[in-house]
Every structure is written in structure tokens, then in C-alpha cells.
Design a protein around this motif. Structure first.
Motif, mmCIF file in Angstrom:
data_model
loop_
_atom_site.group_PDB
_atom_site.id
_atom_site.type_symbol
_atom_site.label_atom_id
_atom_site.label_comp_id
_atom_site.label_asym_id
_atom_site.label_seq_id
_atom_site.Cartn_x
_atom_site.Cartn_y
_atom_site.Cartn_z
ATOM 1 N N ARG B 231 0.440 4.305 2.151
ATOM 2 C CA ARG B 231 -0.292 3.125 2.605
ATOM 3 C C ARG B 231 0.505 1.840 2.479
ATOM 4 N NH1 ARG B 231 -5.376 3.053 -0.874
ATOM 5 N NH2 ARG B 231 -3.717 3.594 -2.355
ATOM 6 N N HIS B 232 1.489 1.804 1.593
ATOM 7 C CA HIS B 232 2.256 0.570 1.398
ATOM 8 C C HIS B 232 3.428 0.448 2.362
ATOM 9 C CE1 HIS B 232 -0.179 0.155 -2.054
ATOM 10 N NE2 HIS B 232 0.392 1.117 -2.736
ATOM 11 N N TRP B 233 3.692 1.475 3.133
ATOM 12 C CA TRP B 233 4.946 1.536 3.870
ATOM 13 C C TRP B 233 4.749 1.373 5.371
ATOM 14 C CZ3 TRP B 233 9.569 2.267 1.176
ATOM 15 C CH2 TRP B 233 9.419 2.553 -0.198
ATOM 16 N N HIS B 234 5.757 0.773 6.009
ATOM 17 C CA HIS B 234 5.852 0.867 7.465
ATOM 18 C C HIS B 234 6.025 2.335 7.838
ATOM 19 C CE1 HIS B 234 7.275 -3.428 7.117
ATOM 20 N NE2 HIS B 234 6.443 -3.529 8.145
ATOM 21 N N ALA B 284 11.212 -3.430 -0.101
ATOM 22 C CA ALA B 284 10.755 -4.788 -0.421
ATOM 23 C C ALA B 284 9.335 -5.021 0.096
ATOM 24 C CB ALA B 284 11.721 -5.818 0.176
ATOM 25 N N THR B 285 9.074 -4.585 1.326
ATOM 26 C CA THR B 285 7.728 -4.802 1.882
ATOM 27 C C THR B 285 6.699 -3.880 1.240
ATOM 28 O OG1 THR B 285 8.314 -3.362 3.735
ATOM 29 C CG2 THR B 285 8.493 -5.732 4.094
ATOM 30 N N ALA B 286 7.114 -2.664 0.885
ATOM 31 C CA ALA B 286 6.166 -1.762 0.217
ATOM 32 C C ALA B 286 5.772 -2.331 -1.142
ATOM 33 C CB ALA B 286 6.772 -0.371 0.063
ATOM 34 N N PHE B 287 6.771 -2.867 -1.856
ATOM 35 C CA PHE B 287 6.466 -3.481 -3.154
ATOM 36 C C PHE B 287 5.496 -4.645 -2.971
ATOM 37 C CE2 PHE B 287 7.080 -6.692 -6.386
ATOM 38 C CZ PHE B 287 6.960 -5.950 -7.552
ATOM 39 N N ALA B 288 5.784 -5.501 -1.987
ATOM 40 C CA ALA B 288 4.925 -6.669 -1.742
ATOM 41 C C ALA B 288 3.512 -6.216 -1.393
ATOM 42 C CB ALA B 288 5.518 -7.525 -0.624
ATOM 43 N N SER B 289 3.398 -5.188 -0.575
ATOM 44 C CA SER B 289 2.069 -4.690 -0.187
ATOM 45 C C SER B 289 1.317 -4.177 -1.411
ATOM 46 C CB SER B 289 2.230 -3.581 0.853
ATOM 47 O OG SER B 289 1.047 -2.819 0.962
ATOM 48 N N TRP B 290 2.039 -3.471 -2.267
ATOM 49 C CA TRP B 290 1.404 -2.938 -3.484
ATOM 50 C C TRP B 290 0.898 -4.079 -4.374
ATOM 51 C CZ3 TRP B 290 3.532 -3.237 -8.596
ATOM 52 C CH2 TRP B 290 2.851 -2.467 -9.561
ATOM 53 N N LYS B 291 1.621 -5.194 -4.358
ATOM 54 C CA LYS B 291 1.233 -6.365 -5.144
ATOM 55 C C LYS B 291 0.120 -7.166 -4.472
ATOM 56 C CE LYS B 291 3.773 -7.445 -8.895
ATOM 57 N NZ LYS B 291 3.140 -7.636 -10.212
#
Lengths: 383, 383, 383, 383
Positions: B231-234, B284-291
């Protein structure tokens, strides 16, 4: 004593082959089939360390435990290893480290050879030396590829290595009678397991050429459109020609309207009298088909081998690489030596200009995939 | 005089970066994105020879005409070149040849710089120096990859290069007001064409972090299952994770139950306070989405860049690499510098621990494909 | 009542699009981007079954539990699925099975729509209908590819579908003033999540073409050597041209000295007045560069969209597909709809000849990878 | 008259094989080795049209000139053709078109067979029928693959096709004496060129199994870890196992703790008494190695073939597919029939449950690459 002498001779010869190289030449792997020279030097050393010193020489101190991972070629028994395509990605161990590794192992081996050894261990040492001689042939082959595919096309040596005197011969073909022939190694010397066991075959009457096909003859084939006429080619050979846009032997370059070839001395005009070299099985059979002839089987080759001169080129045969009747794999890692490659490869017989002295015999079986041609391969015809 | 000083300083710095290397380390190319160090040394030299000495310095004697083929990177204007994947297959020119090439060109350039030069040529020299500084950053990046992917994991240097003092800050986020901001380079100094022309953008109100994300924070993401929750990933990021079996930043190794990372000094325990490094845009975007947060756009980053400390990591932004309004390609080969890469890449802002001194500015735009992470990349969050 | 009408209209239209097909045409997948028509028919049905009937319609009996595996497209939330490249390898479910599946779900949906529905569920039904309309566009696109890449080049229909009246216009370009513009969907109707939230941008002064580029203009580019001059191309566009040996738009064939194109009626001479179609982003930007112009950004396009006629071609913009400020993914499977594709794709604006009626609006954002051209794509220039 | 009868019988049998299929089943090509059933039906028809009717039947009207492009398999002599991987991408010609093509050609052939024909042409007709019988075997093989790899696993037929009565036999092995044996076809009937010319071979003493290896025996190998012990495998076989994650014969599925296999009637529990089927050469040799035995050569098989029952499975031999002494290619397109495949393939002997009646004989040589297993292959051991 003889074994120590042999050990010294063989080990020094590997260093001699590499002497003209620059440090950088030891490192690269331009295609997957080629290994970096420093890898050959390390791997042949690893063989002695792994199969003799570590299991059989009490008190031996391993040079570096990481080297097993780096220098294992394909022995599944001996554990994980660098994948083949990564060999050229490793800048370390550096060449000087590999040299120290060789010195370390050589010193230990010479002490080891001073101890009383069982016949089995002596046989294993001889196998290790024959193994290194095989890699010496590969060293030449791979060095030629590395230098010959560099855009600067540097020379390996100043003096000629590969000039031939094609032996005079009255008759182009020797005729062999139909009948029973014995095939395979017989004697007390060293041979590889794939040359055993000796067995009888029945051959129909056949004739085999006394000479190798020359560059001049091969050029005729090229000029007659050999590379553009599918009828002479196996289906997968024809795909190979088209996919790789092949139109001449490896190392040939058409420069200013003339065919030249990369040699140990750099780029040189093609010599029509030399036997053609660096051709694939596909090319060999296409040439034979164009001539209305064929390649000999490995049995025909061996049965007639006393009737002609050989030793300049590894000669493609029409035989697939398969076990002889009664072939048995050795137990353990040594058993991975030959048997596991007995599928999808073709047999070459003879030896080449880069085969170590005393490493060739009429029963020797080399083998490669039909599309490979960085070896010093040639063509002998039969009918 | 200043230009000669700058020339000397920059050229020597490239040599300084390579000083700890062994000859073999200059040669290899473990993945297509990495170039062999000797190629960087030759290519940056080729730039001065090709664009300044050969066309503009009468009487200059080309070092070796074959080098154009070897050291051209991607300039279609300047002719044929070694394909990128072959850079690591070339043992020649040897390292010592490349060093002689550098000396030959340096000597000629210093003479050339003593002659009266037009503004246009002086600009071209400055471009050449900035070009070499970009390659200095790549040299560090590629050297780390070469050594860090060797099974022996050798150290590059004994002393620490990458220890940080995370700056104290009272507030984790700076809030920026909605309104018009000017973007792009302004001034008389050097900048790349992609930083021009300066233009106005309207930004909505936003907040941007004053600190980079740390290893400790990133470990929380990992331990929360970040690499296994699609869910966090493109979509293409998720394919990238699965295809490459990614489960940690590049250079991280799980050894004996502990996360370690390859550093300039070899393998070291991960330091939780350091900013996370060597991560892809996808990560980087997956981390941001998780946050529950996001990355800043490059415009948000630039507009707020005076409000936080930067310079340790190249920071991924949520902006694709596209031309600014009014962007114009230079004519000729120099015009191939930036514009032709303006598709399918993401912008990074800031600079990193391996960026040359005086080579960073708030308007600088770096760019990479979203899956690459051998650069010293990091994460700054926004909301 | 309106929703039931809409449901019937949309669902019937999918069947109408497929009416001219033979059973075999429903099955094949000539390239990975194309899906078999029966897959589209099944997948759009699966959407209603999976997101509405199974969770929200008590007593609904699933048609066949295996169909989830077959007709899930990319929803990781909903479980395992046929890999995309395998869609054309499935002969079953047969076309008649898919038709029975549609009837089964349609019947249940019409009963379901007779029950009182929350706003949230009504919104989900509308999303399902818009989803099916997107697939109707893909149906046309994929059918054209399937028939147009068959060596027999069969016609889809006898009557013309794609003849245009290029609107007369006095001025080739409209000039737009610099200033603030509002971007994104505003209103009460349906829109996709990627059109939200509405926000302000600042645009510099620009001009945008009132007409699409025609086949005649594109032919000029081709005849001027556009496909052989690297200077007009992005680096990866130039690789794309060479790798795929591209020298004309998709569906163009040079037959007997004349350019023809595959159309719904089979092969036809290229009509110079028609807007050029089936070109990639790379081709669109190379054409613009050759003209000394550029593509508009998606913001420029939207801000000026009332000033020109559009709706014939999906128009490439110079904007990468990225989230608007304030974009939020929906929770659950529906959240996989758009956000996860927001990397490495370019935005197209407008709509095309195969866009369903009422499915186009000025804020609609379509997106594709820059090398794809089986869509009905075209070029509008800006400066 | 007999020839007309044979023609009718063979041609009808192809239709009979396809009778249980749905239209969609005729179209797909799930892997490159499988051809769509409609392609087989068209290609066998094309053979008669191309090699008999067009050149030898004055006044014959070609059905559709485009069909040569679609239905040529690999005959370079006969011109360009659909690349093999594209066969499953073609929805047209539709199945009904192919049926009309068959009727058109059948009608013409029956008239043609009423005219006086030379022996050469009669031989060509017989070749065409044998060619179609080979494709009937492939039809069964490909149909099983198409249905057996569909996630719905539909049955082909209700009644059992592949139940066996393993013949009772007192002795598991027959011993054969060393000596000379004649190999190759002898007689007046039809045979393929690769079965000629008949020649003498010398065989060492050997024993050959009277029974095929059963599923129960193969399960023992699996349960003993056969698929995870590299020592039994060829190097390329071991790569094949790892790359394809093979752990059972094709069509076997481990469901709820039990081994099941896809059969003509759908998924069924594995029957331990049936001969193992759908295994590769790699698996056959690994099994033999695990047993401490080997596969027979094709010569051993043929010499002993009167001593055991065969006909259920194509049986892998340890012989590579190579020309017999005196093998000569026919001139023209027919000469492309067998010879050009004589490299990199292994010989299978016997015939299988799907071999047409009267199409099997002890001298028949089938051949496949060692990794293929969608044929009905099995194992007979030797020592």
C-alpha cells in the motif's frame, strides 16, 4: 621427484603466459565465457589448496577463507561462489594478492610433495596439474579475446607465435576400411575420466582429409555467399548467424577492402595458407555442407589419427559429447569434473597451438557449445 | 590567473580522490550505472581536449585519436563511442596511459590559459571544471560501489569521512506561507542550463522538515513491515522491490542479527543518528506514505532552502525532471548536456557528503531514475 | 432511476463496441499493453461483483470463485491474479461464459440498484461506470491493435468512424497572459481522485496552438529526416527509435511508394488534413523541437482549454504525472486506482475519437509511459 | 484408391481430435513451443497446397495468397512467415476460415489424386500424410498444455484416454549380447529420411528394462530429495531445475497434501502404477543416476526393441540427434524436414498414447531439446 619437477614446470608456465600482460589485463571479462586471467591464476591455485592441502596436509594454514567464494568455479560440493558473470566485476583480490596466494600454496605444495603420498593423492596432484594445463590453454584463449576486442587492439607479443608450415602431403584424403576399432584411452599415463572406458566401435568405410581447411578455402565459401544461404546451416546455426550478424570468422575485420585478422602481434592481413581458425560448429558444418562433404565423427577421427598430422587446431567433430559405455563419475567434488557437462555440447579432437606440451593425445576429448568460437578451432573434412 | 588556479585545484582533486585505489579498482564496472574510475579520469580530460584544445588551440597535438572512441560518454555530435556496458571490458588504455593523457592535456591547457581567451571560451573552461566536479562526485559514488560490492569489502580509507553532527533544531518543521516565489538561478556565477530561466511559481501553504530522516526512523519503517506492504508503494516501486528482493537500503547487511552497512572504512554497525542514505525514490516515497506525509516538490524545497541546513544527502523531491519555462538548449555538442535527459527522471536537491566544495547551491538540480540508489541520497519530508 | 439508466447504457455500450468481433478476436493479446477484449468485458464486470455485490448485497451468489483470479487487474488488496502477460494465453473462460457472467452480474446489480443505497455506495457505482468507460476506450484501442497487427489487416467496420472536420480558425495560436489560474476539478459531478484538489498555479505568458498537428505537417518532419537526427530527441527517445527501428507513426505502412495507414476500414491512404495520431511522447517532443516549439504543460493546456476545440486526440503534455497538492489516496482497494501510477508517466489531456460520450472534461488527466502509442494520441504545440 | 482412403482417414482424424474444443481453444499459444490448434490445422493443409497442388495441379486456385505467410512453419525456401512467437497473437484467419481452407484443399486433393501421379508425387502425398500425423500428435500435446495450464483446468473429454495395463513380465531386465547390430529403416513402406541409411553398429553387452519407470518409483526419487541434490544432474539440468523451480513432473500439483495430475479428464490423483510422464531429459537422467543406472542409447533401444513392450511413452535415450552414416538431405524445401535440426537435441524412441495408429515403428526417431517435457515422455532404464 618427477612430480615436484612437473609441479614446478606447470606452475611456472602459467606465470610465463601472463608475463606480457599489464595489471589491467588481468581483471576484465568482456563476455561471460571469458574469465579474467587473475581468476585463472587463483582458481588453479584454489584447486590444490581445496582438494589437497586443506584435507590432506596437517597444519596447513588457509591463505584467506574468502578465496573459496571467489575462486570456486562450478563445484557445487565445495559451496557458494561468485556467479560467473561477476568474475570481471571484482577488483580485489588484486593481482599482487593472487601472486602471493600462488606463492603461499606453491610453498606448501612443495613441502607436501616431500611427504610420503598415497597413489590416490599422487593421482590427484597429477589431475591438478592437468587441470592447470587446461586453464593455460584457456588463459591464451581468454587473453586473445581480451586484447583482440579492445578498440586499441594491442599486441600480446612481438614475435610470431602462430605461423605454420602446412605439412606437404601427396593425398588430400586417407581412406579407412570398414570394421571394428578400439576407442578410448589405453596405457598407464594420465587421462581424463571422459576418455574411459576403452571400447569397440564399428565404422563404415570412410575417408578423412589429411589437411585442415585453409583461410583461402574458407574465403571461397564466404565469397560464394556461404553466410547468406540458409541451406547450408542448421536451423539454430542460421538463427545464430542472423542474431549475431556473423559474416566471417572471429577476429576477422574487413579494413580498406581487405580481410585482416587480429593476431598475437596485432592486426595482420589474413594468410590464405594458414588453417582457418576461430569458427563455430555451425560454421564448420555449413562449410562442409557447401563442399558437399561432412565432418568426421570423433570415432572416425580417433581411428584415423595416426594417418594425418594434427595439433594446430582443435577440430570440430560431428559427435555430441556423451559418456562412453561404462563411464563412471568419481565420487565427491572431483566427480563434477566432466560428466555433468555431457549434454548439448559437441566434441573437438586434436589440440591447438596453445595446448601445453605433453597435454595432447589422440584420445583427448574437448567439448564446447556449438556456437562458441573463441577457442582455436578448425575444420577437417570427411566423406 | 584565477582560472588557472581553479583548473589546477580541480584537476588535482580528481587524482586525490583516486589516490587510495589499487590499479585494479580503476578498471571494473560492476553494474551499468557505474563507470570505471579510469574512465572518469579519461573522460573529463577528453572534454577539455575535444571542446577546447582541438578546436581552439592552434598547434595542439592530439594525444591519441583512438581515445575519442573510448572516452566519449554520450555526445552523438562527437561521433561513435564505446557502448556504456563495455566500459568495464576495456583493460586498455591502462591506468598509466590515462595518467599520461591527463598530464599531456593539463600541460596544454595551462599554456592555453596563458593566451587571451574570449568570454565564450572562458565560460567553456568553467563548464569543463564544473563537469569534472560532477564526475568527482560520481567517482566517490562509483568507488564506493566497486569496493562495497566486492566480497572482500575492502576499506577505502582509514579515517572517517561520513560522520555527521545532526544540527540541533527546535522545530521539526518550518511552515511556509502560500504565495509567489522565484525559482531558478540568479547571479553572475556559474550555473547549469537546467537552472535557467528564473521564473515565478505559486505555492500553496506547506511545511517542510528541518531534519533529514535518520537511520533509526528508517529502521522503524523496516520493522513495521514497510518492505512487505504494497500500500505504501508505487506500482512500479512494488515491482522493483519484488524483482530485486529489496529489504533494506543499499549497502546494508544483516549480520549476526544486527544491521551493518558498508562505509568508507568497511563494514560498520548502522548508526541510528545518521541520516538514512542510499535509498531509491521508491523507498523515499514509501517511507513518506507510511509516515502519512510526502516529499516536497523541488520548488517547495528551493523556496524554503534558507530555513534549514542541507548538504549531507542528495534529497529526493516529488518533481519530475522537466525544463523550466524558457529553457533553451545550447547549440552543438554542449547542448547535449542536460536537456536530452528531461524525461523519466526525478529531481534531487541539495548536495551530499561527496559533493566538491563550492559545487553546491540552492538552485542546483540533480536527477536520477527513481530506482537508482548508489548516490548518497536521503529523505526530507513535507506536508 | 437515473443510476439504473446510466448502468444499462454503459453496460450495453461495451457489448456494442465488441459486436463486430469474431470469437477469436476476443482472445488474443499481441503485446503486453493490450488486453484481450473478453478480459475487458470480464474485468469491468468483476469490479461490480467484487466491490459492490459481494460485500454489500446480502444473498448475492458469486458467479464463479475462480474468476477473481482471472479478472483482477492489479488490485493487490484483492489477492493473487493472472500475470498480465498471460491474459492472452487463456482460452477459458470462453466468450460465452464471460457473456453469462455479465448477465448474471447485471441482473444482480439492477436488483441491487432497486434497494436504498448510501451515498458512498452510489458513488462507488458511478466509479464502476466511469471505470467501465475507461475500459471502453481501451477496448477500441486494443481492438484496433489486434486487427491492425494481423497480417490480413481485417476491417473493424464498413462505415467511417474517424473522419474529421478540422475546425476553421483564423489564428493558429492563442496568447495567454501571465498570472494565477485555478487548476483541477470543481463541481458536483463525477471526477477521478487525480483531478483533485483544485489549486492555484502561476503561469508565465504563453501561446498555445488552436489546431492539432496534421499528418501533412508530420510528413514534412519525416521527409526532413526527423527520425534520423538525434538532436531533436531525448536520449531515451533516441534509443527507442533505434531499438524499435521507428520511422513513422504506428499503423503507417509504406506501400508501393505511398504512405498508408491501418484504419477501422482497413488500409487506407494517409489523409494529410487529419490530425496525426498514434505517436509517442518522444515523437511529439521531437516534432516540437524540430519546429522550434514545445508542448504545453498540463496547466497551460487546462487554463487555455476554453480557447480552442479539442476531443479528437489525446494530447501529450510536457507534464509528468504527479499528485496535485493535497492529493489523498482513498482507503482500501479503490485507493489503488490512480495514485500508485504517479511515477515515470506523462500526462495527456483532452480526449479522443474513442472516448465515450460524457466521459471527457477539461480537468481529466490521462497518463502513459512516454514510449506508448497505441492510444489515439496527437500533438498540440505551444511556445 | 488406397491413397485416397488414407488421405480421407488422416484428414478426418485431425478434425476428430479437435472436436471437443471451443473456438477459443484453437487460438492461444501459452508458450512458444505450443502452437494454436488452428495453426496446426492450417499448416498441414498448407503443406498439401504448397508442395502438391500449386506446383503440380494445373488450374488449382490458391485459397488465399496471405495464408503462405501465416501457415509456413520454418521452410526458408518458401519465403517469409509469421515468427513463431506470434502464432498465438493472430485472431484471423478465424477457425471457420481455416475449416473452409481445409475443405477447399481437400476437395482439390481428391480430384488431384484421381489423376495419374508419378511415384515421386505419390511419395510426396504420403509424406504429407505422415507430416499431418506428426502434427496430430502435437495437437494432442498442445491441447493438453493449453487446457492444463488454464487456471480453470477444464477437461478435454469425459472418458479415460490414458489408462494403462502395465504388461506383466517375469524379468525386469533383458540382457543383450555384445556384437554387431543393424540399425535404421529397412523395407518398402514409408519412413523419414532420418531413419536412413541402414548401417551396422557394434554394441557392448548391456541390459535394458522391460518396463517403464512408474509414478510410484518416480515419487520415491522425489521423496528422497532428487530435485534438491545437484549430484544427480547435468550442470545445465541443475540450472534448469533452479531457474524453473521444478520439483515434480509437468502437470503435477500438490493439493491438500496429495499429488494430483492434470489429465484429459481434469485434475486426478496420481496413479502409482502408471508410467511416469511429461518429464525432461534432465529429469530422466537424474532419476537414472539416482538409481545407479543409465538411459539406453538409441541403438541399444532399437536392437532390443523386439524384447519388450513399448508404445505408451516417448522414451528418452542417451543419444544426441545426429545424422546416420550416409544421411543425405533431399533437395528443395522437403530437404529442410529433418537434417537442419540435427544439433543440440536428444533422441526419443518408441511412441506414445497420442501417436496415430500405424505411425509408430522401431526405427522412428523423435527428437527434442533436453529441457522440454510437454510431450508424453517417459523413462526406460538400462545398465
Amino acid at each position: 621427484m618427477q612430480l615436484k619437477n612437473d609441479f614446478n614446470t606447470v606452475r611456472k608456465r602459467s606465470m610465463h603466459i601472463c608475463a606480457p600482460l599489464k595489471t589491467e589485463d588481468y581483471v576484465v571479462q568482456p563476455v561471460v565465457d571469458v574469465s579474467p586471467p587473475k581468476w585463472h591464476l587463483g582458481h588453479t591455485t584454489w584447486f590444490f589448496e581445496t582438494f589437497l592441502l586443506k584435507p590432506h596436509f596437517p597444519g596447513y594454514k588457509e591463505f584467506d577463507p574468502n578465496y573459496n567464494f571467489v575462486f570456486n568455479s562450478y563445484y557445487e560440493t565445495v559451496g557458494a561462489r561468485v556467479i560467473r558473470t561477476d568474475r570481471g566485476n571484482l577488483s580485489r583480490p588484486a593481482v599482487e594478492d593472487v601472486m602471493r596466494y600462488r606463492e603461499h600454496v606453491d610453498k606448501a605444495m612443495l613441502s607436501f610433495l616431500d611427504t610420503p603420498l598415497s597413489d590416490e593423492l599422487r593421482t590427484l596432484v597429477v589431475l591438478g596439474l592437468n587441470h592447470e594445463e587446461q586453464h593455460q590453454e584457456l588463459l591464451y584463449t581468454d587473453i586473445k579475446y581480451i586484447l583482440g576486442h579492445n578498440p586499441l587492439m594491442p599486441a600480446y607479443a612481438d614475435t610470431a607465435v602462430d605461423t605454420y608450415q602446412t605439412p606437404a602431403s601427396d593425398e588430400p584424403f586417407v581412406q579407412m576400411e570398414a570394421g571394428l576399432y578400439d576407442i578410448g584411452y589405453k596405457g598407464d599415463g594420465f587421462c581424463f575420466d571422459n576418455e574411459l572406458g576403452r571400447h569397440t566401435v564399428y565404422l563404415q568405410q570412410y575417408s578423412i582429409a589429411t589437411q585442415l581447411v585453409t583461410n583461402a578455402e574458407y574465403l571461397e565459401f564466404m565469397e560464394a555467399g556461404g553466410y547468406t544461404d540458409f541451406r547450408h546451416w542448421h536451423a539454430e546455426g542460421w538463427d545464430w548467424v542472423k542474431t549475431n550478424e556473423v559474416r566471417a570468422p572471429l577476429y576477422w575485420h574487413h579494413v580498406d577492402g581487405q580481410w585482416q585478422q587480429y593476431t598475437w602481434q596485432g592486426l595482420q592481413p589474413v594468410n590464405g595458407n594458414d588453417p582457418v581458425c576461430h569458427i563455430s560448429y555451425y560454421e564448420a558444418t555449413a562449410f562442409a555442407s557447401w563442399k558437399g562433404l561432412r565432418l568426421p565423427t570423433e570415432f572416425e577421427w580417433e581411428a584415423a589419427s595416426a594417418q594425418f598430422s594434427w595439433g594446430q587446431r582443435w577440430e570440430w567433430t560431428e559427435s555430441a559429447y556423451l559418456p562412453y559405455p561404462g563411464f563412471v563419475k568419481a565420487p565427491g567434488a572431483i566427480g563434477e569434473y566432466n560428466g555433468k557437462f555431457m549434454v548439448s555440447q559437441m566434441v573437438l579432437r586434436g589440440s591447438s597451438e596453445v595446448t601445453p606440451p605433453n597435454h595432447s593425445r589422440a584420445t583427448y576429448r574437448n567439448f564446447f557449445h556449438p556456437g562458441l568460437r573463441w577457442q582455436f578451432t578448425g575444420i577437417r573434412l570427411a566423406k
